[in-house]
Design a protein around this motif. Structure first.
Motif, short mmCIF file in Angstrom:
data_model
loop_
_atom_site.label_atom_id
_atom_site.label_comp_id
_atom_site.label_asym_id
_atom_site.label_seq_id
_atom_site.Cartn_x
_atom_site.Cartn_y
_atom_site.Cartn_z
N HIS A 346 -13.63 -37.21 3.09
CA HIS A 346 -12.55 -37.34 1.84
C HIS A 346 -10.94 -37.20 2.50
CE1 HIS A 346 -15.28 -37.14 -1.35
NE2 HIS A 346 -16.14 -36.06 -0.76
N LEU A 347 -10.81 -36.53 3.56
CA LEU A 347 -9.45 -36.41 3.92
C LEU A 347 -8.81 -37.34 4.94
CD1 LEU A 347 -9.98 -32.59 5.02
CD2 LEU A 347 -8.58 -33.29 2.83
N ALA A 348 -9.74 -38.06 5.43
CA ALA A 348 -9.16 -39.12 6.41
C ALA A 348 -8.14 -39.95 6.01
CB ALA A 348 -10.56 -39.87 6.93
N PRO A 349 -8.04 -40.56 4.78
CA PRO A 349 -7.04 -41.64 4.37
C PRO A 349 -5.70 -41.00 4.39
CG PRO A 349 -9.13 -41.52 2.81
CD PRO A 349 -9.04 -40.36 3.68
N PHE A 350 -5.65 -39.53 4.58
CA PHE A 350 -4.57 -38.90 4.45
C PHE A 350 -4.38 -38.00 5.77
CE2 PHE A 350 -6.55 -39.18 0.31
CZ PHE A 350 -5.83 -39.69 -0.36
N ALA A 351 -4.89 -38.48 6.94
CA ALA A 351 -4.82 -37.71 8.15
C ALA A 351 -3.21 -37.42 8.45
CB ALA A 351 -5.61 -38.11 9.18
N ASP A 352 -2.68 -38.59 8.37
CA ASP A 352 -1.12 -38.55 8.81
C ASP A 352 -0.29 -37.62 8.00
OD1 ASP A 352 -1.92 -40.11 10.72
OD2 ASP A 352 -1.22 -42.08 9.88
N SER A 353 -0.46 -37.32 6.88
CA SER A 353 0.60 -36.49 5.89
C SER A 353 -0.21 -35.10 5.73
CB SER A 353 0.50 -37.24 4.66
OG SER A 353 -0.63 -37.42 4.04
N LEU A 354 -1.38 -34.81 6.43
CA LEU A 354 -1.93 -33.43 5.95
C LEU A 354 -1.21 -32.34 6.55
CD1 LEU A 354 -5.77 -34.31 6.20
CD2 LEU A 354 -4.42 -33.87 3.90
N PRO A 355 -1.00 -31.29 5.90
CA PRO A 355 -0.46 -30.10 6.50
C PRO A 355 -1.17 -29.71 7.84
CG PRO A 355 -0.78 -29.52 4.23
CD PRO A 355 -1.57 -30.80 4.68
N PRO A 356 -0.60 -29.33 8.92
CA PRO A 356 -1.20 -28.89 10.16
C PRO A 356 -2.26 -27.79 9.68
CG PRO A 356 0.96 -28.77 10.39
CD PRO A 356 0.98 -28.96 9.09
N GLY A 357 -3.49 -28.14 10.37
CA GLY A 357 -4.60 -27.20 10.30
C GLY A 357 -5.64 -27.82 9.55
N THR A 358 -5.30 -28.77 8.27
CA THR A 358 -5.95 -29.15 7.42
C THR A 358 -7.59 -29.49 7.80
OG1 THR A 358 -4.27 -29.69 6.17
CG2 THR A 358 -6.53 -30.43 5.30
N LEU A 359 -7.53 -30.42 8.83
CA LEU A 359 -8.58 -31.02 9.72
C LEU A 359 -9.03 -30.02 10.51
CD1 LEU A 359 -7.58 -34.71 9.36
CD2 LEU A 359 -9.59 -33.78 8.44
N GLU A 360 -8.17 -29.64 11.39
CA GLU A 360 -8.67 -28.68 12.73
C GLU A 360 -9.20 -27.32 12.21
OE1 GLU A 360 -4.47 -30.37 13.35
OE2 GLU A 360 -5.83 -29.78 11.68
N GLY A 361 -8.78 -27.08 11.25
CA GLY A 361 -9.10 -25.57 10.85
C GLY A 361 -7.59 -24.53 10.67
N TYR A 362 -7.63 -24.09 9.52
CA TYR A 362 -6.43 -23.15 9.65
C TYR A 362 -7.19 -21.69 9.05
CZ TYR A 362 -2.54 -20.86 7.32
OH TYR A 362 -1.46 -19.89 7.00
N SER A 363 -6.57 -20.81 9.49
CA SER A 363 -6.97 -19.22 8.94
C SER A 363 -5.66 -18.51 9.13
CB SER A 363 -8.00 -18.65 10.17
OG SER A 363 -7.44 -18.63 11.25
N LEU A 364 -5.54 -17.35 8.59
CA LEU A 364 -4.69 -16.43 8.05
C LEU A 364 -4.62 -15.60 9.59
CD1 LEU A 364 -5.31 -15.60 4.53
CD2 LEU A 364 -3.41 -16.95 5.08
N PRO A 365 -3.27 -15.09 9.64
CA PRO A 365 -2.93 -14.44 10.93
C PRO A 365 -3.54 -12.87 10.52
CG PRO A 365 -0.89 -14.53 9.56
CD PRO A 365 -1.99 -15.60 8.84
N GLN A 366 -3.80 -12.27 11.65
CA GLN A 366 -4.43 -10.97 11.65
C GLN A 366 -3.51 -10.01 12.39
OE1 GLN A 366 -8.69 -11.17 12.62
NE2 GLN A 366 -9.27 -11.06 10.67
#
Length: 571
Positions: A346-366
């Motif tokens: 679903h995300l592939a067509p927008f890979a170049d414009s996605l916020p960093p971490g969208t595809l790779e994985g994003y988590s909140l700081p601890q």
């Protein structure tokens, strides 16, 4: 939406009600702030939020024990074709407004057009997707859609029905306080004093008392809504016996402050209502329509500077878990790490414009729980430097030398949010950022938030197990520029729009879940909100005379639970 409803056509009542609940008794509930309107369907003014649940009805209603299923209320039957290009409702012949006049197809057509053009913006989206609405029989109305969206057939059944005789030819959007919209619901507004109280009285001639969907609900004879300046005053009123029930949102307060005499005597009961719904999002939202919040690096820096562990420990004793994404705590939540294949597709067509971490994985700081949060402050400093800011003489400035400063807009009565903001601004001071807390009265607050006139403000968006078209109003690109919409952050993302479209066009549950998880990733990695803690269970303190049924709905507490399915049992 998918498959068949859980209840058979001849069901007696909803599964989480007591169909034999007694009628009677009076209760008083408390709100903070005030009100200057009794019309919950327009953008202008502030109306008591409970009104739309008690005084008005729609063609169909939701069962809070199953996602994506509706049952007949004003409508006795519904018909849809396989492609759901249209939906046709047939009204119950006994349906009546509270003045005794029958509900007609003309009322339905009038209501949908009125709300879609002059009502609150949340109603405009459906109206724009209705190609035609026409009477097809003495009690039947058909709506034909201009959009491929399977959920529209359900949404069409969920709009409030108003009286054409009351509003035709009148200024609906600017009606005075005394012009209370006529409804078909179980309660009517019987008394009010502007800004202070509203009394709702159960209609003894309510037309729907024997409809299976309504059986066992709306049992109190009278519900009074009293208004208080802030939450602390409201709590004291509850302790003094002036309020019948109170929802608590702080676990530590629940554990330590509910030991007053009425509790120890058994006059007040503490009830915990678990649920299976998503966490939703609660926190401080950043207005990306304004610099520097339009830079994801600044937003990430402000998230890094928010010392959640310390704030959570200070205000809740560390008892409440943090929200990790918009749909966390549910099957719809994004999974940790890289996006799995079905989500990535679903995300592939927008890979170049996605916020960093969208595809790779994003988590909140601890953080480490300490007051200074050194690691978080260092990470925030590095991100601000990447965004072009430098610390000069203890003040964070941009390339032109302008100090980084903003305000956190809050309602004067939101004492917990004010406490959070005050702890947060201490951390921002260490970064050289000047952030002030602006606490204003409710009317000003609502007007400024509706007009997107803020830098940062408090944010609460409850989400369900059946997200759909309302997501466009929450964070669709069109809603970003629509004053009064719930897209407070101003996100205008082709990826977000596409994920919402994919959810709405899904033909099966698996594809729907994948699209929702993809949306969850884009929103979370977009870093629009600084998340607080989630509420794993509803915490309700109430007088012992107030009873509720078992089993509990999977959605737990909400206006459709307390007080809708509760009843009064004298001791």
């Amino acid at each position: 939406m998918y498959g068949s409803p859980a209840l058979p056509p001849d069901f007696v009542s909803l599964p989480y009600v007591n169909p034999d609940a007694p009628k009677g008794g009076s209760i008083t509930l408390g709100n903070t702030g005030g009100f200057d309107s009794l019309n919950p369907y327009v953008r202008k003014g502030t109306a008591p939020w409970q009104l739309s649940f008690f005084t008005h009805e729609s063609l169909m209603g939701r069962s809070w024990d199953e996602p994506f299923a509706l049952y007949g209320l004003l409508a006795e039957s519904v018909e849809v074709p396989p492609d759901r290009a249209w939906v046709e409702f047939t009204l119950r012949p006994e349906a009546r407004f509270s003045d005794g006049t029958p509900v007609t197809v003309a009322d339905v057509i009038f209501s949908y057009e009125l709300l879609g053009t002059e009502g609150h913006p949340r109603y405009h989206g459906l109206w724009s997707q209705i190609d035609s609405i026409e009477q097809t029989g003495p009690r039947s109305v058909r709506m034909t859609f201009n959009t491929d969206n399977r959920e529209l057939a359900l949404l069409a059944g969920m709009r409030p029905v108003l009286s054409r005789a009351q509003w035709e030819g009148r200024d609906f959007a600017n009606a005075p306080l005394a012009d209370v919209p006529l409804g078909t619901g179980p309660y009517v507004v019987s008394d009010f004093e502007a800004g202070r109280h509203v009394t709702l009285t159960r209609d003894p001639d309510y037309w729907g008392k024997d409809v299976p969907f309504r059986r066992g609900s709306h049992n109190f004879d009278e519900i009074r809504l009293d208004f208080y300046g802030d939450a602390s005053v409201l709590f004291e009123a509850f302790k003094a016996g002036e309020i019948s029930a109170l929802r608590e949102f702080n676990v530590e307060t629940w554990a330590t402050q509910y030991d007053f005499p009425a509790v120890t005597r058994g006059d007040v009961v503490k009830s915990e209502i678990p649920h299976q719904k998503p966490s939703g999002m609660t926190g401080f939202v950043m207005n990306t329509r304004r610099a520097p919040f339009d830079d994801w690096r600044v937003r990430e820096a402000l998230i890094q500077a928010f010392n959640f562990e310390y704030i959570n420990d200070t205000l809740t004793g560390g008892a409440q878990r943090r929200i990790t994404s918009y749909f966390s705590n549910s099957v719809l939540a994004m999974r940790p790490g890289p996006a799995p294949k079905d989500v990535a597709a679903h995300l592939a067509p927008f890979a170049d414009s996605l916020p960093p971490g969208t595809l790779e994985g994003y988590s909140l700081p601890q953080g480490d729980g300490s007051a200074r949060n050194r690691k978080g402050i260092r990470r925030a400093m590095a991100l601000l430097e990447q965004a072009g800011f430098t610390a000069q003489d203890g003040t964070m400035r941009d390339a032109d030398g302008t100090p980084l400063a903003f305000s956190i807009l809050l309602a004067k009565g939101s004492s917990e949010n004010i406490a959070i903001a005050e702890l947060y601004t201490q951390a921002l001071t260490r970064l050289g950022i000047k952030a002030e807390v602006a606490a204003i009265d409710d009317a000003q607050y609502v007007a400024r938030v509706n007009g997107f006139d803020f830098d940062m403000t408090t944010f609460r968006r409850a989400l369900s197990l059946s997200p759909g078209t309302e997501q466009r109003f929450y964070w669709g690109s069109e809603a970003a520029a629509q004053e009064g919409s719930r897209n407070l952050m101003g996100v205008a993302s082709p990826a977000v729009d596409a994920m919402i479209d994919a959810m709405l066009q899904a033909r099966g549950q698996e594809d729907f879940v994948a699209a929702t998880r993809a949306l969850d990733r884009v929103l979370t990695a977009g870093r629009y909100v600084i998340p607080f803690w989630q509420y794993d269970a509803g915490l309700i303190a109430h007088i012992a005379e107030m009873k509720y049924p078992e089993p509990l709905p999977i959605y737990g507490d909400g206006p459709n639970f307390m007080p809708e399915v509760w009843w009064y049992a004298p001791r």
